[in-house]
Design an enzyme around this catalytic site. Structure first.
Site, PDB file in Angstrom:
ATOM      1  N   ASP A   1       0.841  -1.200   0.000  1.00 17.24           N
ATOM      2  CA  ASP A   1       0.000   0.000   0.000  1.00 17.24           C
ATOM      3  C   ASP A   1       0.875   1.249   0.000  1.00 17.24           C
ATOM      4  O   ASP A   1       1.263   1.747   1.051  1.00 17.24           O
ATOM      5  CB  ASP A   1      -0.929  -0.023   1.216  1.00 17.24           C
ATOM      6  CG  ASP A   1      -1.884   1.162   1.237  1.00 17.24           C
ATOM      7  OD1 ASP A   1      -2.004   1.839   0.204  1.00 17.24           O
ATOM      8  OD2 ASP A   1      -2.505   1.411   2.285  1.00 17.24           O
ATOM      9  N   TRP A   2       1.192   1.730  -1.184  1.00 22.42           N
ATOM     10  CA  TRP A   2       1.963   2.959  -1.350  1.00 22.42           C
ATOM     11  C   TRP A   2       1.047   4.016  -1.965  1.00 22.42           C
ATOM     12  O   TRP A   2       0.661   3.909  -3.133  1.00 22.42           O
ATOM     13  CB  TRP A   2       3.162   2.719  -2.278  1.00 22.42           C
ATOM     14  CG  TRP A   2       4.282   1.948  -1.638  1.00 22.42           C
ATOM     15  CD1 TRP A   2       4.333   1.442  -0.371  1.00 22.42           C
ATOM     16  CD2 TRP A   2       5.530   1.594  -2.247  1.00 22.42           C
ATOM     17  NE1 TRP A   2       5.527   0.801  -0.147  1.00 22.42           N
ATOM     18  CE2 TRP A   2       6.286   0.879  -1.294  1.00 22.42           C
ATOM     19  CE3 TRP A   2       6.079   1.811  -3.508  1.00 22.42           C
ATOM     20  CZ2 TRP A   2       7.557   0.383  -1.554  1.00 22.42           C
ATOM     21  CZ3 TRP A   2       7.348   1.314  -3.775  1.00 22.42           C
ATOM     22  CH2 TRP A   2       8.083   0.614  -2.807  1.00 22.42           C
ATOM     23  N   GLU A   3       0.724   5.055  -1.199  1.00 23.50           N
ATOM     24  CA  GLU A   3      -0.267   6.022  -1.672  1.00 23.50           C
ATOM     25  C   GLU A   3       0.216   7.471  -1.699  1.00 23.50           C
ATOM     26  O   GLU A   3      -0.530   8.349  -2.140  1.00 23.50           O
ATOM     27  CB  GLU A   3      -1.524   5.943  -0.800  1.00 23.50           C
ATOM     28  CG  GLU A   3      -2.227   4.595  -0.832  1.00 23.50           C
ATOM     29  CD  GLU A   3      -3.503   4.585  -0.014  1.00 23.50           C
ATOM     30  OE1 GLU A   3      -4.372   5.438  -0.276  1.00 23.50           O
ATOM     31  OE2 GLU A   3      -3.622   3.741   0.901  1.00 23.50           O
ATOM     32  N   SER A   4       1.425   7.749  -1.244  1.00 24.72           N
ATOM     33  CA  SER A   4       1.881   9.143  -1.166  1.00 24.72           C
ATOM     34  C   SER A   4       2.146   9.758  -2.533  1.00 24.72           C
ATOM     35  O   SER A   4       2.020  10.972  -2.711  1.00 24.72           O
ATOM     36  CB  SER A   4       3.141   9.241  -0.302  1.00 24.72           C
ATOM     37  OG  SER A   4       2.830   9.004   1.052  1.00 24.72           O
TER      38      SER A   4
END
Length: 403
Positions: A120-123
């Site tokens: 979960d990489w959302e930046s």
């Protein structure tokens, strides 16, 4: 044999077939068991919903790595502080992979883990043009980096090079992180959370404006490297409060359908890899549960496209009090469990009756209503002429031809 006995035999045979439609429970419901003796897991597992041992958020069925749990993920926080280098072009990828290796082996100690692994990489996003709003800072910092090296360059050249360097670095970071996870836990399927996105947030009274626009399709094709390296696809179709207040039921159907079909399209880059959309039972940013019909329809839509299952996500934020745990328990008992049971039963029935157990049913002429077939608890009749099969290791309309 009387009709009731025949019905019982049919049900037992169908239930004996391994479900092609899997629903994963990714909610830390152990909090309810430990604090208030409210056990959600017993209801879930009795309806074949996959739950990690001990009701843990990460475990033997599914794991999710947040940004601070996997390696040295570079990002810029809300205070404009650059963490782990801030932007990809200057961050230390080798150090990241070294730390990520330890993180994976610690969080997933079983080398034979065969569940779903989610990053979960959302930046930030790998596509330059989609880094908008708060993410614009990554474009600015990337431009500043190129400018500092080549102050004499014109602005258009600076931006073009910054874009090229950003997207090249994003590919390297995302692909190498995926490869590492796949090498360490090869029996699992691995995906990035919320990829692909469709950015279909317009509100019009017809299906087409809620579909993915051409720009999105083109950009999603440009990151074909992501779909080729992934061994699963995990888009988000979380129902928002704004969907309930602003969209009609038909518009909500169109919105989800567009996102799922884009995932299906991109899955073909890698041998039709499995698709596990993320769904929710609490409206984000609220304490309100998802309306019953919306939850049912969402699950039915996923299954009616022949997808492999869904991941039901929930936050600890909604499990702090006894009343919150009771709300979750009641919703699981009265909505989630029976809906999953019905959808799995009908998915398996259609697979066995129409697709010879070699694939899942799809209704191509009924894109916005076929979900109703899989929500019918009264043993619906499946008509072969309306169905084509999404086959596994077979060809033909009904999976009748070996590959």
């Amino acid at each position: 044999m009387n009709p009731i006995s025949i019905f019982s035999v049919v049900i037992s045979v169908i239930c004996a077939v391994q479900a092609e439609f899997k629903v994963y429970w990714e909610v830390p419901s152990f909090l309810c068991s430990k604090r208030f003796n409210i056990n959600v897991t017993q209801v879930l597992t009795s309806h074949k919903i996959l739950v990690n041992q001990g009701e843990s958020f990460n475990g033997d069925k599914i794991v999710m790595f947040y940004e601070n749990q996997l390696g040295k993920y570079p990002y810029i926080d809300s205070n404009k502080v650059e963490i782990n280098g801030g932007i990809l072009q200057v961050a230390d990828l080798l150090k990241h992979l070294k730390v990520a290796k330890d993180n994976i082996t610690n969080l997933v100690p079983n080398p034979n883990f065969n569940g779903v692994g989610v990053i979960d990489w959302e930046s930030w996003l790998p596509t330059w043009d989609f880094n908008w709003d708060k993410m614009k800072v990554y474009r600015k910092k990337s431009i500043d980096l190129v400018k500092s090296k080549h102050p004499e360059w014109p602005s258009h050249r600076v931006e073009n090079v910054a874009k090229e360097e950003w997207e090249k670095s994003a590919k390297e970071w995302m692909v190498k992180t995926l490869k590492l996870a796949q090498e360490l836990r090869p029996n699992a399927v691995w995906c990035y959370y919320s990829f692909p996105d469709c950015y279909n947030y317009s509100r019009k009274d017809e299906p087409s404006p809620l579909a993915c626009i051409r720009k999105v399709l083109v950009e999603n094709d440009r990151i074909s490297w992501l779909w080729k390296q992934s061994t699963a696809i995990c888009p988000s179709i979380h129902i928002q409060e704004s969907h309930i207040t602003k969209y009609s039921m038909s518009q909500r159907v169109w919105w989800i359908d567009a996102r799922l079909r884009e995932a299906v399209r991109l899955s073909m880059y890698h041998r039709n890899i499995p698709i596990y959309p993320y769904i929710n039972y609490i409206l984000p940013g609220t304490n309100q549960i998802v309306p019953v019909m919306d939850f049912k329809r969402t699950l039915g839509q996923i299954a009616s496209l022949g997808l492999e299952g869904a991941i039901l996500w929930g936050s600890s934020y909604h499990l702090f009090s006894e009343s919150q745990c009771k709300i979750t328990f009641d919703y699981v008992k009265n909505v989630i469990a029976p809906t999953v049971a019905t959808v799995v039963l009908n998915t398996n029935r259609c697979s066995q009756l129409i697709c010879k157990g070699r694939g899942n049913c799809i209704w191509p002429a009924e894109p916005f209503s076929s979900w109703k077939y899989l929500l019918d608890p009264k043993m619906p009749v499946f008509k072969p002429m309306k169905i084509i099969c999404k086959c596994k290791h077979y060809l033909g309309r009904y999976c009748e031809i070996p590959k």
